[in-house]
Design an enzyme around this catalytic site. Structure first.
Site, PDB file in Angstrom:
ATOM      1  N   LYS A  79       0.851  -1.201   0.000  1.00  0.00           N
ATOM      2  CA  LYS A  79       0.000   0.000   0.000  1.00  0.00           C
ATOM      3  C   LYS A  79       0.883   1.245   0.000  1.00  0.00           C
ATOM      4  CE  LYS A  79      -3.900   1.957   2.664  1.00  0.00           C
ATOM      5  NZ  LYS A  79      -4.762   1.767   3.853  1.00  0.00           N
ATOM      6  N   SER A 154      -9.649   2.071   3.148  1.00  0.00           N
ATOM      7  CA  SER A 154      -8.795   2.792   2.233  1.00  0.00           C
ATOM      8  C   SER A 154      -7.823   1.921   1.432  1.00  0.00           C
ATOM      9  CB  SER A 154      -7.984   3.828   3.019  1.00  0.00           C
ATOM     10  OG  SER A 154      -7.135   3.203   3.949  1.00  0.00           O
ATOM     11  N   SER A 178      -9.728  -0.425   7.222  1.00  0.00           N
ATOM     12  CA  SER A 178      -9.197  -0.271   5.861  1.00  0.00           C
ATOM     13  C   SER A 178      -8.575  -1.505   5.228  1.00  0.00           C
ATOM     14  CB  SER A 178      -8.175   0.851   5.825  1.00  0.00           C
ATOM     15  OG  SER A 178      -8.848   2.068   5.728  1.00  0.00           O
TER      16      SER A 178
HETATM   17  N1  GLN Z   1     -12.985   4.434   6.867  1.00  0.00           N
HETATM   18  C1  GLN Z   1     -12.229   4.765   8.023  1.00  0.00           C
HETATM   19  C2  GLN Z   1     -11.757   6.205   7.939  1.00  0.00           C
HETATM   20  O1  GLN Z   1     -12.068   6.816   6.999  1.00  0.00           O
HETATM   21  C3  GLN Z   1     -11.088   3.810   8.202  1.00  0.00           C
HETATM   22  C4  GLN Z   1      -9.904   4.133   7.408  1.00  0.00           C
HETATM   23  C5  GLN Z   1      -8.729   3.260   7.735  1.00  0.00           C
HETATM   24  O2  GLN Z   1      -8.859   2.209   8.350  1.00  0.00           O
HETATM   25  N2  GLN Z   1      -7.545   3.727   7.361  1.00  0.00           N
HETATM   26  O3  GLN Z   1     -11.103   6.708   8.770  1.00  0.00           O
END
Ligand code: GLN
Length: 494
Positions: A79, A154, A178
């Protein structure tokens, strides 16, 4: 069978048996990226030279006869927020667009030491803030099951690349879901370890008390094998821990007789799409048939999870992201006259809208006058969640729920209704607030043909228990073996 249809463990086996070399495995992944990634936009970059060097290094290790990970020689997508030395590591943000990490994240160093090959940088929501992978400065990632839908976020690039057979397995990060949520939207397996299990050194921070590097792959065995490589305490991350258990792949017995599976009332019914609820309930039946015992639970405290998460995550983000000031890293505004203007313009031009919104929100909840009302209150409620889970894990070994109340939304739908998007994190954020391990395994499809995911959570440190429960499920089901039609049609080109 095509190389990219193999699981990471199967590919590792072929490499060990000399049926295939590490450089050949890398070229297969690179070829798939070149032939097909324009369909999904799953990668932000694929710098082939450093990957080839790593593959050569892996092959030398293999040829030396050293005992290595069963995954030695296997390419791993990374990532875009996990540092790979000398490679672009941009968090899919304009502000870091030209940034090359001067060092390897500990997880990446461990991959290289074990003979695995970091290969390609995977797309994501900017700075990992989002649930759809639409806020990347490189454009939205598409869901390989349906291009009109998001892949989740994400770590959407990682999930899409694994699903579309453009990548064998990947490292992602999970601050509030994410890894698990995109895995569920793309029909792949995703694991977020207990907080501290994997060093965060070199993971560009979002919410440091919540962030954890996790794995996305074809199945639980691959996730366990990857975790064996990257887990362990690290002097460079004071919050990392060596838990007593180890040997995750070896611990996958597939036997879950007598395993107590908690089923929280709050995670079924209202707010959960009918198809999702039905698929997850069918998965519970499978677990029961495999010998598990279902234990009804009530977790009333999880209704605090989303508000608490969005206060703490944004507070930590506002502090973590203050380092991007146009001076030390990355993008600097062209026109400014004062120092103040340099900061303001660089940050306003460098960060996207969602990131700016979260920095503002985080700065607000930490500001004097509001600190007690929001930040401190959220910290107290976080403890309520930690205690609530500790109590629940006295009565069960794992907790099952949907990963998300819905399947993958259509592109654009979430950004027009951000509150709904934040609320959809309801089942994933509790694990980060309490530091628990969480697994997402494919458990079927909705009537549109989009994948549904089953989430299994465990007590902090009980990663093996969670992985074994997911493995047992995958022994009696084949949802994780399904592949999107699209990638099948074009796989012949590679
Ligand atoms: N959807 C969550 C956020 O927007 C989780 C994102 C993540 O785990 N990096 O913060």
């Amino acid at each position: 069978m095509e190389i990219l249809d193999l699981t990471a463990v199967e590919l590792g086996e072929r490499i060990r048996r000399r049926e295939l070399s590490a450089p050949e495995a890398l070229e297969a992944v690179y070829g798939a990226f070149r032939a097909r990634d324009r369909n999904w936009n799953a990668y932000t970059a694929f710098e082939i030279d450093p990957a080839r060097t790593a593959a050569q290094h892996a092959q030398t290790l293999l040829d030396s006869g050293e005992t290595l990970s069963p995954l030695a020689g296997v390419p791993v997508g990374i990532k875009d927020n996990i540092s790979v030395r000398a490679c672009l590591t941009t968090c899919a943000s304009r502000i870091l667009r030209d940034y090359r990490a001067p060092f390897d994240a500990t997880a990446v160093r461990k991959l290289k030491d074990a003979g695995l090959v970091p290969a390609g940088t995977l797309n994501m929501d900017e700075f990992a803030m989002g649930s759809t992978s639409e806020t990347s400065c490189y454009g939205a990632v598409r869901n390989p099951w349906n291009r009109g839908h998001v892949p989740g976020g994400s770590s959407g690039g990682a999930a899409a690349a694994v699903a579309a057979r453009e990548c064998v397995c990947a490292l992602g990060s999970d601050t509030g879901g994410s890894v698990r949520q995109p895995a569920s939207y793309c029909g792949v397996t995703g694991f977020k370890p207990s907080y501290g299990r994997v060093s965060r050194y070199g993971l560009i921070a979002y919410g440091s008390s919540l962030d954890q590097i996790g794995t996305l792959a074809r199945d639980v065995r691959d996730c366990a094998a990857l975790l064996d490589v990257i887990a362990g305490a690290d002097a460079m991350d004071a919050t990392s821990v060596t838990f007593p258990d180890a040997g995750f792949l070896g611990a996958l017995s597939g036997d879950i007789h007598g395993l107590r599976v908690g089923v929280p009332e709050e995670c079924f019914g209202d707010g959960v799409e009918t198809d999702v609820g039905e698929r997850v309930e069918a998965a519970l039946d499978e677990l029961q048939r495999a010998g598990a015992e279902l234990v009804p639970l009530r977790l009333p405290f999880i209704r605090y999870a989303v508000p608490v998460y969005y206060i703490l995550a944004t507070a930590e983000a506002s502090s973590n992201l203050s380092r991007f000031d146009g001076v030390k890293y990355g993008y600097r505004a062209e026109h400014y006259t004062t120092m103040e203007e340099l900061y303001t313009r660089s940050r306003s031009e460098g960060f996207g809208k969602e990131v700016q919104k979260r920095i503002l929100l985080g700065t607000f909840v930490l500001s004097s006058g509001y600190y007690d009302a929001y930040y401190n209150k959220a910290l107290k409620l976080r403890q309520t969640l930690v205690d609530g889970f500790a109590e629940a894990f006295g009565r069960c070994d794992v907790i099952a729920s949907p990963v998300s109340p819905t399947t993958a939304p259509a592109l654009g739908a979430s950004l027009s209704d951000p509150l709904k998007m934040y609320l959809s994190d309801v089942f994933t954020v509790p694990a980060n607030l309490a530091g628990l391990p969480g697994l997402s395994v494919p458990c079927g499809f909705d009537r549109q043909g989009l994948p549904v995911g089953l989430q299994l959570l465990g007590a902090a440190g009980a990663d093996s228990t969670v992985l074994n429960a997911g493995h047992a499920y995958q022994l009696v089901t084949d949802w994780h073996k399904r592949r999107p039609q699209h990638s099948e049609e074009v796989s012949g080109n590679v």
